[in-house]
Write a protein that holds these residues in place. Structure first.
Motif, PDB file in Angstrom:
ATOM      1  N   PRO A  69     -11.128   7.618  -2.660  1.00 16.47           N
ATOM      2  CA  PRO A  69     -12.416   7.555  -1.816  1.00 16.47           C
ATOM      3  C   PRO A  69     -12.364   6.682  -0.552  1.00 16.47           C
ATOM      4  N   ASP A  70     -11.346   5.531  -0.748  1.00 14.25           N
ATOM      5  CA  ASP A  70     -11.756   4.835   0.630  1.00 14.25           C
ATOM      6  C   ASP A  70     -10.188   4.629   1.146  1.00 14.25           C
ATOM      7  N   ILE A  71      -9.096   4.525   0.702  1.00  9.92           N
ATOM      8  CA  ILE A  71      -7.718   4.142   1.216  1.00  9.92           C
ATOM      9  C   ILE A  71      -6.817   5.226   0.930  1.00  9.92           C
ATOM     10  N   ASN A  72      -6.216   5.712   1.791  1.00 10.24           N
ATOM     11  CA  ASN A  72      -4.968   6.728   1.360  1.00 10.24           C
ATOM     12  C   ASN A  72      -4.145   6.003   0.534  1.00 10.24           C
ATOM     13  N   GLY A  73      -3.663   6.720  -0.616  1.00 11.85           N
ATOM     14  CA  GLY A  73      -2.648   5.891  -1.377  1.00 11.85           C
ATOM     15  C   GLY A  73      -1.434   5.455  -1.043  1.00 11.85           C
ATOM     16  N   MET A  74      -0.902   6.251   0.153  1.00  7.22           N
ATOM     17  CA  MET A  74       0.360   5.741   1.027  1.00  7.22           C
ATOM     18  C   MET A  74      -0.042   4.551   1.518  1.00  7.22           C
ATOM     19  N   ASP A  75      -1.025   4.385   2.357  1.00  4.17           N
ATOM     20  CA  ASP A  75      -1.339   3.207   3.004  1.00  4.17           C
ATOM     21  C   ASP A  75      -1.642   1.950   2.093  1.00  4.17           C
ATOM     22  N   LEU A  76      -2.200   2.291   0.954  1.00  2.00           N
ATOM     23  CA  LEU A  76      -2.447   1.252  -0.175  1.00  2.00           C
ATOM     24  C   LEU A  76      -1.328   0.881  -0.748  1.00  2.00           C
ATOM     25  N   CYS A  77      -0.335   1.801  -0.723  1.00  3.22           N
ATOM     26  CA  CYS A  77       1.139   1.134  -1.498  1.00  3.22           C
ATOM     27  C   CYS A  77       1.667   0.452  -0.707  1.00  3.22           C
ATOM     28  N   LYS A  78       1.738   0.269   0.562  1.00  5.02           N
ATOM     29  CA  LYS A  78       2.132  -0.708   1.714  1.00  5.02           C
ATOM     30  C   LYS A  78       1.571  -1.898   1.398  1.00  5.02           C
ATOM     31  N   MET A  79      -0.053  -1.706   1.422  1.00  5.88           N
ATOM     32  CA  MET A  79      -0.683  -2.959   1.333  1.00  5.88           C
ATOM     33  C   MET A  79      -0.655  -3.892   0.187  1.00  5.88           C
ATOM     34  N   ILE A  80      -0.433  -2.985  -1.041  1.00  9.05           N
ATOM     35  CA  ILE A  80      -0.030  -3.782  -2.367  1.00  9.05           C
ATOM     36  C   ILE A  80       1.286  -4.468  -2.309  1.00  9.05           C
ATOM     37  N   LYS A  81       2.257  -3.908  -1.543  1.00  8.31           N
ATOM     38  CA  LYS A  81       3.841  -4.568  -1.335  1.00  8.31           C
ATOM     39  C   LYS A  81       3.694  -5.649  -0.524  1.00  8.31           C
ATOM     40  N   GLN A  82       2.714  -5.596   0.388  1.00 16.06           N
ATOM     41  CA  GLN A  82       2.511  -6.777   1.327  1.00 16.06           C
ATOM     42  C   GLN A  82       1.981  -7.891   0.631  1.00 16.06           C
ATOM     43  N   GLN A  83       1.016  -7.649  -0.305  1.00 17.68           N
ATOM     44  CA  GLN A  83       0.791  -8.819  -1.144  1.00 17.68           C
ATOM     45  C   GLN A  83       1.274  -9.400  -2.053  1.00 17.68           C
ATOM     46  N   SER A  84       2.066  -8.269  -2.825  1.00 19.08           N
ATOM     47  CA  SER A  84       2.775  -8.573  -4.066  1.00 19.08           C
ATOM     48  C   SER A  84       4.357  -7.616  -4.055  1.00 19.08           C
ATOM     49  N   VAL A  85       5.224  -8.472  -3.375  1.00 16.91           N
ATOM     50  CA  VAL A  85       6.530  -7.628  -3.219  1.00 16.91           C
ATOM     51  C   VAL A  85       7.026  -7.231  -4.538  1.00 16.91           C
ATOM     52  N   GLU A  86       6.778  -7.928  -5.655  1.00 14.54           N
ATOM     53  CA  GLU A  86       7.467  -7.787  -6.965  1.00 14.54           C
ATOM     54  C   GLU A  86       6.892  -6.741  -7.767  1.00 14.54           C
ATOM     55  N   THR A  87       5.553  -6.323  -7.374  1.00 14.10           N
ATOM     56  CA  THR A  87       4.885  -5.236  -8.196  1.00 14.10           C
ATOM     57  C   THR A  87       5.878  -3.998  -7.878  1.00 14.10           C
ATOM     58  N   ILE A  88       5.903  -3.347  -9.062  1.00 12.40           N
ATOM     59  CA  ILE A  88       6.471  -1.792  -9.052  1.00 12.40           C
ATOM     60  C   ILE A  88       5.279  -0.876  -8.950  1.00 12.40           C
ATOM     61  N   ILE A  89       5.405  -0.034  -7.963  1.00  8.68           N
ATOM     62  CA  ILE A  89       4.312   1.008  -7.808  1.00  8.68           C
ATOM     63  C   ILE A  89       4.989   2.416  -8.036  1.00  8.68           C
ATOM     64  N   LEU A  90       4.317   3.077  -9.082  1.00  9.88           N
ATOM     65  CA  LEU A  90       4.724   4.519  -9.184  1.00  9.88           C
ATOM     66  C   LEU A  90       3.699   5.503  -8.830  1.00  9.88           C
TER      67      LEU A  90
END
Length: 209
Positions: free
Chosen positions: A60-81
């Motif tokens: 509802p608030d952030i496009n998942g593709m953009d959120l993916c990039k934001m998560i990796k910027q905060q935590s590069v080790e996190t695996i996103i599927l």
């Protein structure tokens, strides 16, 4: 064996509950939190560690593709599927460019999800069977790979290729340097690159320059 601290991010409770029930008995997974929007995930990850994120594209608030990039910027080790109903090739590819380790459709089996998690832990990119078929199909005239840019973005791209600064480009196009910088950032995001040098290479490969 340490369990993967796992977040589920999807705005449909029936999906999140289904995933929780599906993964409850997996020996290597611990569902630590469920989120229904992107901002809460980013806020949580400022103070907590997540090993794995199962992420929907439509939030509802952030496009998942953009959120993916934001998560990796905060935590590069996190695996996103990415776990989505979207079957567009361009969305799949952009999700991977933005840092996702895999892409599965919501009709995937538990076995496919297990396999993807295992491959992602090895550092590989993984897809569910149906997504792999979509990726393997030849794209129509390669159009999936060519970002759509505006006339103004094309002008700025051309001037950037001449080595001109934002200040000079702004003077030539009667724009403020800040506006030029915004267009440049948008171009970098659209092409899925890291800097202007990579942007020039990508634009050249797509024969936009």
């Amino acid at each position: 064996m340490n369990k993967l601290r796992t977040l589920i991010v999807d705005d449909h409770p029936i999906v999140t509950e289904g995933l929780k029930n599906l993964l409850t008995h997996e020996p290597n997974i611990e569902i630590t939190e469920v989120f229904y929007n992107g901002r809460d995930v980013l806020s949580y990850m400022k103070d907590h560690i997540a090993d794995l994120v199962l992420l929907d594209i439509t939030l509802p608030d952030i496009n998942g593709m953009d959120l993916c990039k934001m998560i990796k910027q905060q935590s590069v080790e996190t695996i996103i599927l990415v776990f989505s109903n979207h079957t567009e090739r361009s969305i799949i590819l952009q999700s991977i460019r933005n840092g996702a380790s895999g892409y599965l459709l919501k009709n995937s089996t538990l076995a496919e999800l297990r396999d993807c998690i295992a491959e992602a832990l090895k550092g590989n990119i993984c897809y569910s069977r149906e997504v792999a078929e979509i990726i393997s199909r030849p794209s129509k005239n390669g159009s999936d790979h060519i970002p759509k840019i505006t006339r103004r973005e094309r002008q700025i791209l051309s001037l950037l290729s001449e080595g001109k600064t934002s200040q000079v480009i702004g003077q030539e196009l009667f724009l403020s340097p800040l506006t030029v910088d915004t267009h440049r950032r948008n171009l970098i995001q659209k092409f899925g690159v890291k800097n202007v040098a990579e942007l020039m290479m990508a634009a050249s490969q797509h024969k936009i320059l």
